[in-house]
Every structure is written in structure tokens, then in C-alpha cells.
Design a protein around this motif. Structure first.
Motif, PDB file in Angstrom:
ATOM      1  N   GLU A  64       0.807  -1.217   0.000  1.00 46.91           N
ATOM      2  CA  GLU A  64       0.000   0.000   0.000  1.00 46.91           C
ATOM      3  C   GLU A  64       0.843   1.271   0.000  1.00 46.91           C
ATOM      4  O   GLU A  64       0.355   2.335  -0.387  1.00 46.91           O
ATOM      5  CB  GLU A  64      -0.956   0.012   1.199  1.00 46.91           C
ATOM      6  CG  GLU A  64      -2.163  -0.897   1.071  1.00 46.91           C
ATOM      7  CD  GLU A  64      -1.870  -2.332   1.492  1.00 46.91           C
ATOM      8  OE1 GLU A  64      -0.672  -2.673   1.636  1.00 46.91           O
ATOM      9  OE2 GLU A  64      -2.821  -3.102   1.673  1.00 46.91           O
ATOM     10  N   ALA A  65       2.110   1.179   0.441  1.00 44.98           N
ATOM     11  CA  ALA A  65       2.985   2.358   0.391  1.00 44.98           C
ATOM     12  C   ALA A  65       3.199   2.788  -1.064  1.00 44.98           C
ATOM     13  O   ALA A  65       3.218   3.982  -1.372  1.00 44.98           O
ATOM     14  CB  ALA A  65       4.324   2.049   1.054  1.00 44.98           C
ATOM     15  N   TRP A  66       3.360   1.794  -1.957  1.00 43.91           N
ATOM     16  CA  TRP A  66       3.476   2.117  -3.385  1.00 43.91           C
ATOM     17  C   TRP A  66       2.190   2.758  -3.895  1.00 43.91           C
ATOM     18  O   TRP A  66       2.221   3.703  -4.695  1.00 43.91           O
ATOM     19  CB  TRP A  66       3.764   0.844  -4.184  1.00 43.91           C
ATOM     20  CG  TRP A  66       5.177   0.361  -4.141  1.00 43.91           C
ATOM     21  CD1 TRP A  66       5.618  -0.806  -3.583  1.00 43.91           C
ATOM     22  CD2 TRP A  66       6.331   1.010  -4.681  1.00 43.91           C
ATOM     23  NE1 TRP A  66       6.982  -0.917  -3.734  1.00 43.91           N
ATOM     24  CE2 TRP A  66       7.446   0.187  -4.410  1.00 43.91           C
ATOM     25  CE3 TRP A  66       6.541   2.208  -5.354  1.00 43.91           C
ATOM     26  CZ2 TRP A  66       8.735   0.518  -4.801  1.00 43.91           C
ATOM     27  CZ3 TRP A  66       7.815   2.545  -5.745  1.00 43.91           C
ATOM     28  CH2 TRP A  66       8.897   1.718  -5.470  1.00 43.91           C
ATOM     29  N   LEU A  67       1.054   2.251  -3.448  1.00 44.12           N
ATOM     30  CA  LEU A  67      -0.228   2.805  -3.874  1.00 44.12           C
ATOM     31  C   LEU A  67      -0.381   4.248  -3.410  1.00 44.12           C
ATOM     32  O   LEU A  67      -0.859   5.103  -4.162  1.00 44.12           O
ATOM     33  CB  LEU A  67      -1.370   1.948  -3.317  1.00 44.12           C
ATOM     34  CG  LEU A  67      -2.791   2.430  -3.624  1.00 44.12           C
ATOM     35  CD1 LEU A  67      -3.037   2.535  -5.118  1.00 44.12           C
ATOM     36  CD2 LEU A  67      -3.814   1.494  -2.971  1.00 44.12           C
ATOM     37  N   LEU A  68       0.042   4.528  -2.182  1.00 44.20           N
ATOM     38  CA  LEU A  68      -0.019   5.897  -1.668  1.00 44.20           C
ATOM     39  C   LEU A  68       0.861   6.829  -2.490  1.00 44.20           C
ATOM     40  O   LEU A  68       0.456   7.956  -2.827  1.00 44.20           O
ATOM     41  CB  LEU A  68       0.400   5.922  -0.199  1.00 44.20           C
ATOM     42  CG  LEU A  68       0.380   7.284   0.489  1.00 44.20           C
ATOM     43  CD1 LEU A  68      -1.032   7.862   0.485  1.00 44.20           C
ATOM     44  CD2 LEU A  68       0.904   7.180   1.913  1.00 44.20           C
ATOM     45  N   ILE A  69       2.059   6.368  -2.837  1.00 45.62           N
ATOM     46  CA  ILE A  69       2.961   7.163  -3.673  1.00 45.62           C
ATOM     47  C   ILE A  69       2.321   7.433  -5.028  1.00 45.62           C
ATOM     48  O   ILE A  69       2.351   8.552  -5.552  1.00 45.62           O
ATOM     49  CB  ILE A  69       4.314   6.448  -3.845  1.00 45.62           C
ATOM     50  CG1 ILE A  69       5.057   6.416  -2.513  1.00 45.62           C
ATOM     51  CG2 ILE A  69       5.163   7.131  -4.917  1.00 45.62           C
ATOM     52  CD1 ILE A  69       6.319   5.577  -2.532  1.00 45.62           C
ATOM     53  N   LYS A  70       1.708   6.391  -5.602  1.00 51.95           N
ATOM     54  CA  LYS A  70       1.058   6.545  -6.893  1.00 51.95           C
ATOM     55  C   LYS A  70      -0.077   7.562  -6.834  1.00 51.95           C
ATOM     56  O   LYS A  70      -0.229   8.429  -7.707  1.00 51.95           O
ATOM     57  CB  LYS A  70       0.504   5.201  -7.360  1.00 51.95           C
ATOM     58  CG  LYS A  70       0.087   5.201  -8.808  1.00 51.95           C
ATOM     59  CD  LYS A  70      -1.297   4.788  -9.169  1.00 51.95           C
ATOM     60  CE  LYS A  70      -2.414   4.880  -8.241  1.00 51.95           C
ATOM     61  NZ  LYS A  70      -3.741   4.676  -8.858  1.00 51.95           N
ATOM     62  N   GLN A  71      -0.867   7.501  -5.772  1.00 54.97           N
ATOM     63  CA  GLN A  71      -1.991   8.412  -5.639  1.00 54.97           C
ATOM     64  C   GLN A  71      -1.528   9.859  -5.479  1.00 54.97           C
ATOM     65  O   GLN A  71      -2.136  10.779  -6.038  1.00 54.97           O
ATOM     66  CB  GLN A  71      -2.855   7.994  -4.451  1.00 54.97           C
ATOM     67  CG  GLN A  71      -3.600   6.687  -4.668  1.00 54.97           C
ATOM     68  CD  GLN A  71      -4.270   6.167  -3.413  1.00 54.97           C
ATOM     69  OE1 GLN A  71      -3.916   6.570  -2.303  1.00 54.97           O
ATOM     70  NE2 GLN A  71      -5.228   5.261  -3.562  1.00 54.97           N
ATOM     71  N   GLN A  72      -0.449  10.049  -4.726  1.00 54.18           N
ATOM     72  CA  GLN A  72       0.049  11.405  -4.498  1.00 54.18           C
ATOM     73  C   GLN A  72       0.706  11.988  -5.749  1.00 54.18           C
ATOM     74  O   GLN A  72       0.419  13.117  -6.151  1.00 54.18           O
ATOM     75  CB  GLN A  72       1.036  11.414  -3.326  1.00 54.18           C
ATOM     76  CG  GLN A  72       0.430  11.018  -1.997  1.00 54.18           C
ATOM     77  CD  GLN A  72      -0.707  11.935  -1.569  1.00 54.18           C
ATOM     78  OE1 GLN A  72      -0.622  13.151  -1.698  1.00 54.18           O
ATOM     79  NE2 GLN A  72      -1.779  11.358  -1.062  1.00 54.18           N
TER      80      GLN A  72
END
Length: 277
Positions: free
Chosen positions: A75-83
Motif C-alpha cells: 500500500e505504500a506504493w499505492l499511496l505514492i502513486k496516488q500522491q
């Protein structure tokens, strides 16, 4: 419009369709919605949780003097992607309508989005989430899609009202209420019923039951195997359908201008006749 409301309320279903049939954009949009409703939905959180790699941040460990390993995953990658993926549209949001006009009008904007969605999803499918450079490429594609999708949504709202004017020019009646009623009926029958059944059929085949994100449990291996194709290839196929539907509509900014001018002239004549009466 208020005078037309009682008459519209008394229309039968067939009479409603007789008005809506003049709206080719709406009819083709319904057809595309029906053909794309079969696509199963994919939990993006699960995609990044199980497909994104684990990366140890050694430089950051040294900088912060951390003794425990710092791991970037899931989910850390997903958060980076979203930001990061949302940055371009954040700055372009106030200029979306200008972008639509610059692209050649709302219908061309929607076609451009479909083309971009096909290309970007093909690149995403090829790239995957196997390494940091490939994730960066996926984030870039997501950023492009977010911009074109936002422009396409605004373009869709513009087209709706442009074709309301066109239908009024053809029939002499405003069609917002009728069109929305037919659209709601179509959504209840197709999206909420047919779409749920057909989408769930494929998910059932993969063994997917739901609740994995909340419970923190691992979904079936077959679902994990098919997550990435569902996440990338299905939107690609859907946008081929949308591009086909949008290409069958012939409508330009010049058509809008001519329709508005003719409609304004007709309304002026009707108003003058009512005044004399």
C-alpha cells in the motif's frame, strides 16, 4: 420548461423513447455502457499489496541512521502513486474546459481520452509492477489518464446539454427529464443487475469472495494471477468499445454553434407568436 413538465410526466415509455431516439450520442453511450458492463471490478489496494515489489531503502536508512531495515512495499506504493499521479490534474483542474476547447471540442476530447486509455493500459500491462522504474512508468500512465479522464468527464457534461439543444431543435421539446429518466431506468436494469451478475461470474471463477482488503487475508491464487490483466486489459477493451461508439457520432463545435443559433431563432419566433396571441 415548466409548461412542458406535465406533458412529459404523462408520456408512456414508448413515447419517451421516441424523443430520446433523436439523441444519437445518448443512444450510443447506452450501447457502450451495456457492452462494457461485463468487465469485473478489481480492488486496486490488492493489486499493489500482492504485485508491487518490496524495496529496501538503504540510502534512507543511512541518512536517518536507522538500525531496522526500511522496506517500501504494498500500500505504500499505492499511496505514492496516488500522491504523484494526482499532481498534474491538481494544477490543470482550473483549465479543464479550456483544454476541452483546445482539443477541438468535447466529442474529440472524449475520443482522445479513449485513445490514451488504450495506449496507457497497453503500456501498463507490458510494464507491470516488477521494479521501481516500471512502477514509475505505471504512475506516469496513471497521471496521463487522470488528466484525460477528467477532461472527458467535463466534455460528457457539455455534450449532454449540446444534444438536449439538438433534440429540442428536432422535436420542439426539451428532453433533459426524459433522457435522465431513461438513463436511470437503463442503469437499474443493466448496471445494477446485468453488470453485477456478469462481473461477479468471472470473479466467482477466480474464487474471489471479497473482504480481503479489510480482513488482511490473501485472495485465491487464481485471482492474484488474473488481477493485473483485469486491471489493465479490461479497461483497454472497454475503451476500444467507447472509441468505436464515439467515432460513430458526428458532431463538431460548428454543429453546436449552428444548433444554438437555429434554436435561438425558433424560440424567438415562438415567444413572438405567444406575445401576439
Amino acid at each position: 420548461e415548466e409548461r412542458d413538465a406535465p406533458a412529459q410526466a404523462k408520456r408512456s415509455v414508448l413515447e419517451s423513447f421516441s424523443v430520446v431516439k433523436h439523441n444519437k450520442y445518448f443512444m450510443l453511450k447506452c450501447a457502450a455502457n451495456f457492452l462494457t458492463v461485463f468487465s469485473p471490478s478489481v480492488d486496486e489496494q490488492l493489486v499493489y499489496r500482492y504485485l508491487a515489489p518490496k524495496i529496501r531503502l538503504k540510502p534512507l536508512e543511512k541518512l536517518l541512521r536507522k538500525k531496522q531495515p526500511m522496506i517500501l512495499e504494498g500500500e505504500a506504493w499505492l499511496l505514492i502513486k496516488q500522491q504523484l499521479g494526482g499532481l498534474p490534474i491538481t494544477f490543470l483542474q482550473p483549465f479543464v474546459r479550456q483544454l476541452v476547447n483546445w482539443a477541438g471540442g468535447p466529442l474529440r476530447t472524449q475520443r482522445i481520452h479513449s485513445v490514451c486509455a488504450i495506449a496507457c493500459n497497453a503500456i501498463k500491462y507490458w510494464a507491470g509492477l516488477k521494479s521501481t522504474p516500471r512502477i514509475a512508468l505505471v504512475i506516469l500512465m496513471e497521471s496521463v489518464l487522470l488528466v484525460t479522464e477528467t477532461c472527458s468527464n467535463v466534455a460528457g457534461e457539455m455534450l449532454d446539454y449540446e444534444f438536449y439543444d439538438y433534440v429540442e431543435l428536432q422535436t420542439g421539446e426539451r428532453s433533459e427529464g426524459v433522457t435522465r429518466a431513461v438513463d436511470n431506468l437503463f442503469s437499474k436494469i443493466v448496471t445494477n443487475n446485468v453488470g453485477t451478475i456478469t462481473g461477479n461470474t468471472f470473479l466467482d471463477w477466480t474464487g474471489y469472495k471479497g473482504g480481503y482488503s479489510q480482513e488482511g487475508t490473501r485472495p485465491p491464487a487464481r485471482y492474484v494471477k488474473w488481477m493485473w490483466p483485469m486491471f489493465t486489459v479490461m479497461p483497454l477493451i472497454d475503451n476500444v468499445i467507447w472509441l468505436t461508439a464515439r467515432s460513430l457520432v458526428k458532431w463538431t463545435p460548428e454543429d453546436r454553434i449552428r444548433t444554438e443559433a437555429a434554436l435561438a431563432e425558433r424560440r424567438a419566433l415562438v415567444e413572438a407568436a405567444e406575445t401576439q396571441a
